[in-house]
Design a protein around this motif. Structure first.
Motif, PDB file in Angstrom:
ATOM      1  N   GLU A  89       2.932  -1.942  10.918  1.00  0.00           N
ATOM      2  CA  GLU A  89       3.137  -1.080  11.461  1.00  0.00           C
ATOM      3  C   GLU A  89       1.595  -0.376  11.946  1.00  0.00           C
ATOM      4  O   GLU A  89       1.171   0.809  11.510  1.00  0.00           O
ATOM      5  CB  GLU A  89       3.167   0.688  10.444  1.00  0.00           C
ATOM      6  N   SER A  90       0.941  -1.481  13.060  1.00  0.00           N
ATOM      7  CA  SER A  90       0.269  -0.973  13.467  1.00  0.00           C
ATOM      8  C   SER A  90      -1.329  -0.881  12.862  1.00  0.00           C
ATOM      9  O   SER A  90      -2.005   0.413  12.393  1.00  0.00           O
ATOM     10  CB  SER A  90      -0.447   0.327  14.261  1.00  0.00           C
ATOM     11  N   GLY A  91      -0.845  -1.517  11.619  1.00  0.00           N
ATOM     12  CA  GLY A  91      -1.805  -1.127  10.406  1.00  0.00           C
ATOM     13  C   GLY A  91      -2.251  -0.043   9.282  1.00  0.00           C
ATOM     14  O   GLY A  91      -3.870   0.282   8.628  1.00  0.00           O
ATOM     15  N   ASN A  92      -0.619   0.819   9.815  1.00  0.00           N
ATOM     16  CA  ASN A  92      -0.614   2.235   8.482  1.00  0.00           C
ATOM     17  C   ASN A  92       0.053   0.965   7.223  1.00  0.00           C
ATOM     18  O   ASN A  92      -0.178   1.836   6.361  1.00  0.00           O
ATOM     19  CB  ASN A  92       0.025   2.658   8.635  1.00  0.00           C
ATOM     20  N   ARG A  93       0.227   0.502   7.074  1.00  0.00           N
ATOM     21  CA  ARG A  93       0.587  -0.201   5.649  1.00  0.00           C
ATOM     22  C   ARG A  93      -0.096  -1.894   5.980  1.00  0.00           C
ATOM     23  O   ARG A  93      -0.501  -2.900   6.329  1.00  0.00           O
ATOM     24  CB  ARG A  93       1.974  -0.679   5.633  1.00  0.00           C
ATOM     25  N   THR A  94      -0.484  -2.081   4.055  1.00  0.00           N
ATOM     26  CA  THR A  94      -0.646  -3.561   3.297  1.00  0.00           C
ATOM     27  C   THR A  94       0.339  -4.224   2.545  1.00  0.00           C
ATOM     28  O   THR A  94       0.915  -3.394   2.028  1.00  0.00           O
ATOM     29  CB  THR A  94      -2.055  -4.007   3.580  1.00  0.00           C
TER      30      THR A  94
ATOM     31  N   THR B 118      -0.490  -6.611   7.623  1.00  0.00           N
ATOM     32  CA  THR B 118      -0.723  -5.614   8.025  1.00  0.00           C
ATOM     33  C   THR B 118       0.697  -4.910   8.861  1.00  0.00           C
ATOM     34  O   THR B 118       0.586  -5.914  10.079  1.00  0.00           O
ATOM     35  CB  THR B 118      -1.846  -5.633   8.736  1.00  0.00           C
TER      36      THR B 118
ATOM     37  N   SER C   6       7.565  -3.032  14.329  1.00  0.00           N
ATOM     38  CA  SER C   6       6.405  -3.553  12.871  1.00  0.00           C
ATOM     39  C   SER C   6       5.763  -3.911  13.319  1.00  0.00           C
ATOM     40  O   SER C   6       4.252  -3.546  12.341  1.00  0.00           O
ATOM     41  CB  SER C   6       7.546  -4.556  11.970  1.00  0.00           C
TER      42      SER C   6
ATOM     43  N   SER D 224       3.697  -6.182  13.106  1.00  0.00           N
ATOM     44  CA  SER D 224       2.740  -7.232  11.919  1.00  0.00           C
ATOM     45  C   SER D 224       1.941  -8.634  12.538  1.00  0.00           C
ATOM     46  O   SER D 224       2.003  -9.053  13.503  1.00  0.00           O
ATOM     47  CB  SER D 224       4.542  -7.654  11.588  1.00  0.00           C
TER      48      SER D 224
ATOM     49  N   SER E  65       0.575  -0.983   0.265  1.00  0.00           N
ATOM     50  CA  SER E  65      -0.299   0.185  -0.070  1.00  0.00           C
ATOM     51  C   SER E  65       0.897   1.325  -0.183  1.00  0.00           C
ATOM     52  O   SER E  65       0.035   2.414  -0.446  1.00  0.00           O
ATOM     53  CB  SER E  65      -1.124   0.482   1.038  1.00  0.00           C
ATOM     54  N   TYR E  66       2.279   1.413   0.375  1.00  0.00           N
ATOM     55  CA  TYR E  66       2.491   2.046   0.597  1.00  0.00           C
ATOM     56  C   TYR E  66       3.814   2.371  -1.130  1.00  0.00           C
ATOM     57  O   TYR E  66       5.010   1.665  -0.675  1.00  0.00           O
ATOM     58  CB  TYR E  66       3.105   2.532   2.127  1.00  0.00           C
TER      59      TYR E  66
END
Length: 191
Positions: A134-139, A132, A112, A114, A51-52
Motif C-alpha cells: 500500500e505504497s509504504g503504509n504497511r510492512t 512494503t 497492493s 507491493s 505493522s498493521y
C-alpha cells in the motif's frame, strides 16, 4: 614467559568481540549475493509480523502457509506461488517477482503496490522477506525455512530483527499443522 600469558588473553578477548550482539543495522541489512537457483522448491512459513495489528491478529490465527518457487527461473523474473490453509481449505495465489539485487517488486497482486527486500539471516536454510505494501503504509516481515521448526537462536534472531523494525512481536506458525500440497499439475498451470 609474558608472551605465553598474553596469547590466551588476546584469544579470549577476540572471542568476546566476535560474540557481541549484532546492531539493528547489521540485523536488518539486505541479503548479500542472492542466487535465484537457491529459491527453487517449497519454503514453510515459520513466523511473521505486520505493522498493521488487525492483520497480524488475523495472521496469528492461520494454520500454515508456504511459498513455492518452481525450477527454470530467469535471473530477474521469478514465479512465486503462495499456499495458505484457511478454514481447512487450501488457497493458492501466484505472481511474478522481479529481482533487483536483494530488492524485488511483485506483479499479480492487485492494488497492493507491493515491493520488498530479502533480509540477511544467519539461518542457513531460511529466507527472510520484508514486504512494503500500500505504497509504504504497511510492512510485512516473514521468516521462511526448509524446516518447519528452527533452533531457538534462529527464532531469537528473527525476533530481534522484528524489534529493530519497531514492529509487534511475531506470530509463530504451528509446525504440526499440514501445509497445502504443491501438486505438479497446479504448478505447471501457474508458470
Amino acid at each position: 614467559m609474558l608472551l605465553r600469558g598474553l596469547v590466551p588473553l588476546l584469544l579470549s578477548l577476540a572471542s568476546l568481540t566476535s560474540s557481541a550482539p549484532l546492531t539493528c543495522e547489521q540485523l536488518t541489512r539486505p541479503a548479500d549475493q542472492l542466487d535465484p537457483g537457491r529459491f527453487q522448491g517449497t519454503w514453510a512459513l515459520v513466523a511473521g509480523s505486520m505493522s498493521y495489528r488487525p492483520y497480524l491478529e488475523k495472521f496469528s490465527k492461520g494454520k500454515g502457509a508456504s511459498v513455492h518457487f518452481p525450477s527454470n527461473q530467469s535471473e530477474t523474473n521469478i514465479s512465486y506461488s503462495r499456499g495458505f490453509l484457511i478454514d481447512d481449505k487450501c488457497h493458492y495465489s501466484s505472481s511474478i517477482m522481479t529481482l533487483n539485487g536483494s530488492s524485488f517488486t511483485l506483479d499479480g497482486i492487485p492494488a497492493s503496490n507491493s515491493s520488498g527486500l530479502f533480509v540477511q539471516t544467519s539461518c542457513p536454510d531460511c529466507l527472510i522477506m520484508s514486504f512494503t505494501v500500500e505504497s509504504g503504509n504497511r510492512t510485512h516481515f516473514y521468516l521462511f525455512s526448509r524446516r518447519r521448526e528452527l533452533e531457538q537462536n534462529e527464532i531469537q534472531e528473527f525476533k530481534e530483527q522484528v524489534q529493530c523494525l519497531q514492529m509487534p512481536p511475531p506470530a509463530m506458525m504451528d509446525p504440526t499443522k499440514e501445509l497445502c500440497p504443491w501438486p505438479e499439475e497446479k504448478l505447471k498451470n501457474e508458470d
